[in-house]
Design an enzyme around this catalytic site. Structure first.
Site, PDB file in Angstrom:
ATOM      1  N   ASP A 189       0.859  -1.175   0.000  1.00  0.00           N
ATOM      2  CA  ASP A 189       0.000   0.000   0.000  1.00  0.00           C
ATOM      3  C   ASP A 189       0.905   1.238   0.000  1.00  0.00           C
ATOM      4  O   ASP A 189       2.129   1.154   0.120  1.00  0.00           O
ATOM      5  CB  ASP A 189      -0.975  -0.018   1.189  1.00  0.00           C
ATOM      6  CG  ASP A 189      -2.222   0.817   0.882  1.00  0.00           C
ATOM      7  OD1 ASP A 189      -2.154   1.657  -0.045  1.00  0.00           O
ATOM      8  OD2 ASP A 189      -3.251   0.658   1.554  1.00  0.00           O
TER       9      ASP A 189
HETATM   10  C1  BGC Z   1      -5.007   3.205   0.089  1.00  0.00           C
HETATM   11  C2  BGC Z   1      -5.203   2.209  -1.033  1.00  0.00           C
HETATM   12  C3  BGC Z   1      -5.015   2.894  -2.354  1.00  0.00           C
HETATM   13  C4  BGC Z   1      -3.637   3.518  -2.393  1.00  0.00           C
HETATM   14  C5  BGC Z   1      -3.321   4.193  -3.696  1.00  0.00           C
HETATM   15  C6  BGC Z   1      -3.728   3.983  -0.063  1.00  0.00           C
HETATM   16  O1  BGC Z   1      -3.657   5.041   0.838  1.00  0.00           O
HETATM   17  O2  BGC Z   1      -5.008   2.514   1.310  1.00  0.00           O
HETATM   18  O3  BGC Z   1      -6.474   1.634  -0.937  1.00  0.00           O
HETATM   19  O4  BGC Z   1      -5.179   1.963  -3.382  1.00  0.00           O
HETATM   20  O5  BGC Z   1      -3.567   4.485  -1.367  1.00  0.00           O
HETATM   21  O6  BGC Z   1      -4.007   5.363  -3.849  1.00  0.00           O
END
Ligand code: BGC
Length: 779
Positions: free
Chosen positions: A312
């Site tokens: 993530d």
């Molecule tokens: C979120 C994800 C997301 C990623 C990219 C993160 O902060 O938890 O769900 O896909 O950012 O934007």
């Protein structure tokens, strides 16, 4: 690779019919309904990743790669303005790409914009490896569908699949070949803001919906020009963040992890999901970004996942804040060796991996395996052959077909929570056609922005029809609109006008709830009541004495015990997307009959959270252990309950009314086939009849309770559902088929077993269904 189906630990089992409820008379037209969820589509994207020729191409390319080029494939950076975490780094992508230092960019959209980078990667880098372009396409790309929690309320995997097809096609036209969706985290705590991105509390429903997302995005064939690779997130158990606070730690038994939280991820992987995103949270003390137990043992080894894992946002770097890595190099080492193939945005693979390999701390074989996983996806998607996006496509048009699907999805997602008769008026919904005046009151009535909900992707509020707009089209001058207050306001100066409008109207529609930004990432709430002074507005308007319909907008269960008692009609609308207003009007007027069911329980108060149906029994249950009845002896103190609130939710899982009325009769439980070594198949048949004068859809649901087992089993668990359309007076025979997976659980040795015992069966239109009978599994 091996895809494990370890069902063989089943104890020798013979299923016997114990008894079932007496057949109730009723003429039925028998026809079988195809079971939902549908079986996985074939061929799978996973079989594309396993393809021998493809893997030969991967290995041939890998053999030519230098270490920096390999590390490049494992590095992903945000190239756009939509950020969901700290960034702070200014990187020169145009200079990095020719050196092969980047495997993927995200948050850059548009054919021209993505092509810019793709041309550099493909034409100027030594090995011409194309980029993956990722984006959070969560509930539509340009055409905004209802938020995921709402989509789950449809109990309709088909419409989820269709919506994802539209989203995937639109994303692809915008240069996006990889969507960071679906989020399949089981969410049982309404405080957690990300519950809006989930399919709710239940692993059975969650798995059916997860499969639909993958089918919609990937179409069983990653190489299609309009397929996008899906990213199943957030692995694993992010939804169980303690106290519902985002990013917080998660701690649970392996039994619970495997039984409740893992099934939707597994379903998505089995459906062929090309990528998985690891979660921010720690699980039992080990951050998921560096967790070999989940990423390697379960995902790669047990489930045979051949796709790639992306971290993530910045999560590799966060391992230092988690306190399991003292420096960036250790963080990168721990993440990669645990099974995170691609580092999203922390820049640590890019900056530290070379040193780790050179010092021998990370074996080259580990790097190679990660690179293979990234390349496999790129080859399977056909990106080497077709890396670019057509820049000459006509600009996006919200076509009637797409808008029609968005409207249908919204209509299916609405849940009619309550629709009581008002003396002298009858049931308020559908709205009577002879109403002379309607007052529409509330901050969500004419708020296009908030209809989009969180994660709007490229959705445009300007395309969005509000409830006020659509009602005005229908009612013309009969409609009066007063805002009354703002979503978060404490200023009650607008109440007087709202009350006056209510007094002058035949009927009031209150449009209340949360702002779209109050759910989603980093949007946990410690209060679940209506925000600002909306509760006071509702009470003031209700006191005007006119019949009131509450239309509730939110991305989580809102605590509305007062409304549940004092407001005669309540429609849960969630955040419905681009066709919010038109869909609401068609349901409010009865043009479309609501059929949505709750994928999460609605609490009486925040103190009940986490709140969910499939609780384990206690030794001192308040009321019947199987939740059939409330506490029988109110004098008894030493029971598992609150002294100041009920245990029960205001509205339970699976709940949702219709303008039609349905009866369930002739329940038959049959054991058809099966051997002494296996459970075989249990068929639960029931006749569902529409006894009203309007057509309608009913979601027939089946719940089981395993009454005695070596490990306590939930009081009720969803094990099947069918969405059926019935004309007035029509009856359909519905069959639920139960197999090993529906009866199995994890024992103390964490083996998936079916034990001898009795299973109670409940069949009906919600989790409050009556007991229909039971069957036994014998030694
Ligand atoms: C979120 C994800 C997301 C990623 C990219 C993160 O902060 O938890 O769900 O896909 O950012 O934007």
């Amino acid at each position: 690779m091996n895809r494990s189906h370890r069902h063989s630990i089943a104890s020798a089992a013979l299923v016997l019919l114990l008894g079932c409820s007496p057949a109730i008379a009723g003429l039925t037209r028998k026809h079988k309904v195809s079971p939902t969820p549908a079986p996985p589509a074939t061929p799978h994207a996973s079989s594309q990743l396993e393809d021998k020729k493809l893997n030969e191409r991967v290995d041939a390319l890998l053999a030519q790669m230098t270490l920096p080029e390999k590390i490049g494939q494992l590095s992903q950076f945000t190239a756009g303005s939509t950020i969901t975490g700290p960034t702070g780094q200014k990187l020169d992508f145009d200079a990095m790409l020719p050196k092969g230092e980047i495997g993927s960019l995200f948050n850059v959209t548009g054919a021209k914009e993505t092509n810019h980078y793709q041309h550099i990667a493909v034409e100027q880098s030594r090995l011409h490896i194309p980029l993956l372009f990722g984006l959070d396409v969560i509930h539509g790309h340009r055409t905004t569908f209802p938020v995921p929690l709402a989509m789950a309320a449809s109990f309709d995997p088909d419409i989820v699949q269709q919506a994802c097809r539209v989203a995937g096609t639109e994303a692809r036209q915008d240069g996006i070949n990889w969507v960071f969706s679906p989020m399949v985290d089981i969410s049982r705590d309404a405080r957690w803001g990300r519950i809006v991105e989930s399919a709710g509390e239940d692993p059975y429903l969650g798995s059916a919906i997860a499969r639909a997302y993958i089918r919609g995005y990937q179409q069983g064939d990653l190489s299609k020009s309009d397929s996008v690779a899906a990213s199943v997130k957030h692995f694993a158990a992010y939804g169980a963040a303690e106290a519902g606070r985002d990013y917080n730690t998660t701690d649970m038994s392996e039994i619970r992890l495997r039984q409740v939280y893992l099934p939707p991820y597994k379903a998505a992987v089995d459906e062929g999901a090309a990528t998985v995103m690891s979660a921010f949270n720690a699980l039992n003390g080990v951050p998921e970004t560096a967790n070999p137990f989940t990423l390697t043992k379960i995902l790669r080894k047990e489930w045979g996942f051949d796709g790639m894992v992306v971290s993530d946002y910045g999560a590799v770097g966060e391992l230092m804040k988690h306190g399991i890595a003292g420096d960036g190099a250790t963080a990168a080492q721990k993440a990669l060796t645990a099974g995170v193939d691609m580092d999203m945005e922390s820049n640590l693979y890019h900056s530290r991996l070379a040193g780790l390999v050179e010092s021998g701390k990370v074996p080259m074989s580990v790097v190679d395996e990660a690179v293979r996983r990234v390349l496999r996806v790129k080859f399977a998607m056909g990106l080497f052959e077709h890396p670019y996006t057509d820049e000459n496509l006509p600009p996006y048009q919200p076509t009637p077909e797409k808008r029609g699907l968005a409207k249908k999805a919204a209509e299916e997602s609405f849940v009619l929570l309550k629709n009581e008769a008002v003396p002298g008026t009858g049931r308020l919904l559908p709205l009577a056609s002879d109403l002379k005046s309607v007052a529409l009151i509330g901050p969500l009535a004419d708020d296009a922005e908030d209809m989009i909900g969180s994660w709007g992707a490229q959705g445009d509020a300007a395309n969005t029809k509000t409830l006020r707009g659509a009602l005005a089209d229908k009612l013309g001058t009969k409609l009066t609109y007063v805002k009354g207050t703002d979503i978060l306001s404490t200023d009650s100066s607008g109440f007087a006008a709202a009350v006056a409008a209510a007094k002058n109207a035949d009927l009031v529609i209150l449009a209340l709830g949360e702002a779209g930004s109050m759910t989603g990432e980093a949007s946990s709430r410690a209060h679940l009541t209506l925000p600002g002074n909306q509760q006071q507005l509702m009470q003031a308007v209700t006191a005007a004495g006119k019949p009131v319909v509450l239309v509730l907008f939110d991305g989580r269960p809102t605590a509305i015990p007062w409304a549940a008692t004092h407001v005669p009609a309540i429609l849960e609308a969630w955040f419905p997307g681009v066709e919010a207003g038109t869909a609401l009007v068609s349901v409010l007027t009865g043009e479309v009959n609501p059929a949505g069911k709750l994928p999460v329980e609605f609490p009486y108060s925040v103190g009940q959270e986490p709140l969910y149906l499939a609780q384990l029994p206690t030794g001192r249950p308040a009321g019947d252990a199987d939740l059939s009845h409330p506490p029988t002896n109110s004098e008894e103190k030493y029971l598992s309950r609150y002294i100041d609130a009920p245990n029960a939710p205001v509205y339970p899982f699976g709940w949702g009314l219709s303008y039609a009325q349905f009866t369930y009769s002739n329940v038959k439980i049959e054991h058809t086939g099966g051997t002494s070594k296996d459970v075989g198949e249990i068929t639960v048949g029931v006749d569902v009849k529409n006894i009203s004068s309007v057509p309608g859809v009913e979601v027939a649901q089946l719940y089981l309770h395993n009454t005695v087992a070596s490990v306590s089993q939930p009081v009720r668990e969803l094990k099947g559902f069918h969405r059926i359309f019935l004309q007035p007076g029509e009856s359909q025979h519905v069959e639920f088929k139960l197999h090993f997976d529906d009866l199995a659980f994890y024992n103390v040795d964490v083996q998936r077993v079916v034990e001898p015992g009795t299973f109670d069966v409940y069949v009906g239109g919600s989790s409050k269904a009556d007991k229909a009978g039971s069957f036994s599994v014998l030694e």
